[in-house]
Design a protein around this motif. Sequence first.
Motif, PDB file in Angstrom:
ATOM      1  N   ASN A 538       0.908  -0.932   0.116  1.00 25.71           N
ATOM      2  CA  ASN A 538      -0.084   0.105  -0.108  1.00 25.71           C
ATOM      3  C   ASN A 538       0.960   1.140   0.078  1.00 25.71           C
ATOM      4  N   ALA A 539       1.794   1.387  -0.958  1.00 27.15           N
ATOM      5  CA  ALA A 539       2.852   2.361  -1.071  1.00 27.15           C
ATOM      6  C   ALA A 539       2.022   3.857  -1.377  1.00 27.15           C
ATOM      7  N   TRP A 540       0.932   3.604  -1.840  1.00 28.13           N
ATOM      8  CA  TRP A 540       0.077   5.000  -2.173  1.00 28.13           C
ATOM      9  C   TRP A 540       0.001   5.902  -0.919  1.00 28.13           C
ATOM     10  N   ASP A 544       1.603  12.172  -1.034  1.00 30.52           N
ATOM     11  CA  ASP A 544       0.702  13.263  -0.644  1.00 30.52           C
ATOM     12  C   ASP A 544      -0.410  13.983  -1.587  1.00 30.52           C
ATOM     13  N   ASP A 545       0.083  13.618  -2.938  1.00 33.12           N
ATOM     14  CA  ASP A 545      -0.892  14.151  -4.195  1.00 33.12           C
ATOM     15  C   ASP A 545      -2.283  13.337  -4.355  1.00 33.12           C
ATOM     16  N   ARG A 551      -4.710   6.844  -8.079  1.00 30.22           N
ATOM     17  CA  ARG A 551      -4.316   6.238  -9.087  1.00 30.22           C
ATOM     18  C   ARG A 551      -3.523   4.996  -8.757  1.00 30.22           C
ATOM     19  N   LEU A 552      -2.527   5.500  -7.658  1.00 32.83           N
ATOM     20  CA  LEU A 552      -1.709   4.167  -6.924  1.00 32.83           C
ATOM     21  C   LEU A 552      -2.413   3.117  -6.262  1.00 32.83           C
ATOM     22  N   VAL A 605      14.700   7.635  -2.013  1.00 32.76           N
ATOM     23  CA  VAL A 605      14.229   6.846  -0.944  1.00 32.76           C
ATOM     24  C   VAL A 605      12.738   7.117  -0.699  1.00 32.76           C
ATOM     25  N   ASP A 606      11.957   7.472  -1.945  1.00 37.34           N
ATOM     26  CA  ASP A 606      10.685   7.802  -1.938  1.00 37.34           C
ATOM     27  C   ASP A 606       9.747   6.506  -2.251  1.00 37.34           C
ATOM     28  N   PRO A 607       9.025   5.829  -1.404  1.00 33.44           N
ATOM     29  CA  PRO A 607       8.201   4.840  -1.892  1.00 33.44           C
ATOM     30  C   PRO A 607       7.283   5.204  -2.896  1.00 33.44           C
TER      31      PRO A 607
END
Length: 856
Positions: A538-540, A544-545, A551-552, A605-607
Amino acid sequence: MPSAKQMEKLAREAAPRRDIDRPDNPAPNDSSPSESWDAVLADPRAALADQIVITEKTSQAKDVRAAIGSRYGDVLPAEGHLFDLLEPEDVVPAWKRWSPILLRPEGLYGTRPAEGGNKAAKLKAIREALRTAKRVWLATDCDREGQLIGQEILEHYGYRGQVMRVLFTAQDSQTIREAFGRAKPNIEYARLYAAAVARRQADQIYNLSLTRTATVILGQGARRVIGVGRVKTPTLAIVCKRELEIRNFVPLAYFEIVATAKVAGGQFQMRHAPQDRIVKREIAQDVVKAAEGFEGALAVRVEGKRQAPPKLHDLPSLQKLCGSRFGWSASKTLEVAQELYDGQGKKIITYPRAEVRYLPQNLISDVPRIIAGLQVGQSFSAIPVPEPPVIRRGANGTFYDKGLEGASHHAIIPNVNTIKKLPEVWPRLSSDEKKLFDVIARAYMAALMPDFRYRQTTATLDVHGFEFRAAGRQPIELGWRAAFPEWQPADENGNEAQLLPPLRNGETAQLQDPKIENKETRPPPRYNEGALIEAMQNAWRFVDDEVLRDRLKEAKGIGTPATRAEIIGGLKKQGFLIAQGKNIVPTETGLSLFGVLKQADPALVDPGVTAQLECLLDDVVVGKQEMVGAIDAVCDVAERIISKLKEGATTGLPSLLGRAGGNGPGTFPPTPAMKRFADSLVRQKRIKPPPGYKTSISICRKFLSEHAPKKSDGEAAGKLDPKLVSHAQLLYAKKLAQGKGLIIPDDARTNSVTMSAWIDTNRGKKRRNVNRKTSNRPVGSAAPQAAPPKRSRKRKVNADAASTAPVSANSSRTPLRIPYGNKQVALKLGARYGSEGWYAPPGVDLSAFGERGWLL
């Protein structure tokens, strides 16, 4: 660099062509339902010499042979991937020298035979059979990786005969026979293959390019590799961010007021817990005064509610549940599930690497057989599945064809074709296998039972402007909850679960004995392996957007169900993550690496960034994205990060200086001989060894140099004479460094002992005894524990003597930084807490605090 059109041509050629014009091509050899399989298996003439079957592993080949004999030709097993991608320097020799560039070749990376195990022999057997085979049946695993494992063999050798794809989600004989009967031309799975190729190629380009760039720019003389992975690094970031949240968390004290309410039908607890917490005791005392002896009219609301059963399990949901309930690692859950799937004499569940929680509608007809088979056993006979069972279709139900789009297998359920044998199989299962099957079976039965119906009662009382509240839930019909008699959801614990007496709206209630309860906010919990896998899925949540988040949500997160446990295991092996009880926490090394990479470029490092790339790669399967377009997108992100790192190099980016990798000099352990020699000096000279002498070769060497007997020429006696590295040793080390992207330390190149220690540290698992039973161990499962060394009485005495050596003492208070939740451990180590925070009193050994990174 070829054009997009040229790359698309390569992609189209990546799928085998069905040569239907060849007159010598036999027709599909499908068996009719009326055909006697016993006769087929008994007749060796049924084998066709111009056909072969390729399976993913030896155990799978054994099951296929048992099901179909040689009806479709010889059954030949692979051993996972029989091919690796070429290294960058194999494609462009100039790339042998590490530099901050994008390592994207012309076209795609080629393949070469993989090494290790029995791969060479198995590949040779398949290669020889392909020379005369006019038809190949690919019977590898039914997922994207299985498609790649089988088809990459055909691609490497340019096979252009007919290829049929056999997909089965259970591994019993009947399922396998039916799968061969409905096999389809492999060309129909071109998108699945293209998606696997895109993922593999993109990962090679991204991971190697950014690892080399980070090492060259951020390593700055550290003589070690800074590993960056498209999935690995964001996974580390998830754990590090949580750890930093916990360490930086400042608890907030607040107050709630609870009182006993008396009504005509009895009494119950009411609570004043406003959304804006009460942080001043004076306010809480005012509420208590207002509530003491208060009488007023209750506002009572009663609602009839219903709750549908939870969805069936995929692998991530199983790993999360088993992690929290049983304390299992993610790899153990997969290992146990794999054994239930294809273990000898078992095969009682469907394919375990599931990535969806739905079933296709054509499995509705199997429901009566599975339920009947489960209810024969004592464990499940008491579960009241109705007749007929409740069949739920659609997105909120169980059977939903659209929910399977882009997935090659369905949720994990009991195997319909072996369910009758469950009473026979059950005694052979281990306790862990029984636990996991119980979880899967109860989830399946619950999905076919009625909704849980209950009455939700909420009572509120206005006490001079302060709202007191009570809530209770009274079951009306248990429904699917009867499948879980000992389970209670978290939201039904505490005050929400109390049994309320009969209440009427407007009746009078009197409050008595109001009390102030001291509360304190708590930090978010640490991840266990199951919760970490859920976070990866559940990386969404890390985006923040809002538009991008939505979408994710449709995507499958970062990594794949088959690789997430392996990624976590790799981070542990590298020393970036460690297990702390059931939880996973970052080491100081891992936190250091995370901090440097985040400062260099947050995208590293941003999932959320990785989740977007995963989305594009997954879209290849359903035709929303072309293979080359997905690779382009990953390369664009990698190139942007490389450019940013290069720009930062001119403005003074931070250097890891050897702190964040574990491959620098002195970070690998000393040899057993060095440790034995050091222990003998401790006993003979009655001296205290330095902290870390058993884990750091440099500390051990320094200790030996200082205390070992001296020769006449001033050199230490014993086994300290430096021995040059042999040619064979150096060749092996170079091969290991090239394969794992490591740099050989300078001191290891000149000292045989140091080189041996470096090799032992970095070569991974030792080869297992060939006579040891290793069948059915899934890829990515936990490494077997090494056998404990034999202990003699003499060695035990020596160890005891070493352990009783005096500890180092500090002469003044030493300030400490104790992370939240480690109070008891800190106290046991001798730490104390004062007005200025945690500290170590004089005389307390500081080494244990240093090892944990708790020294300021």
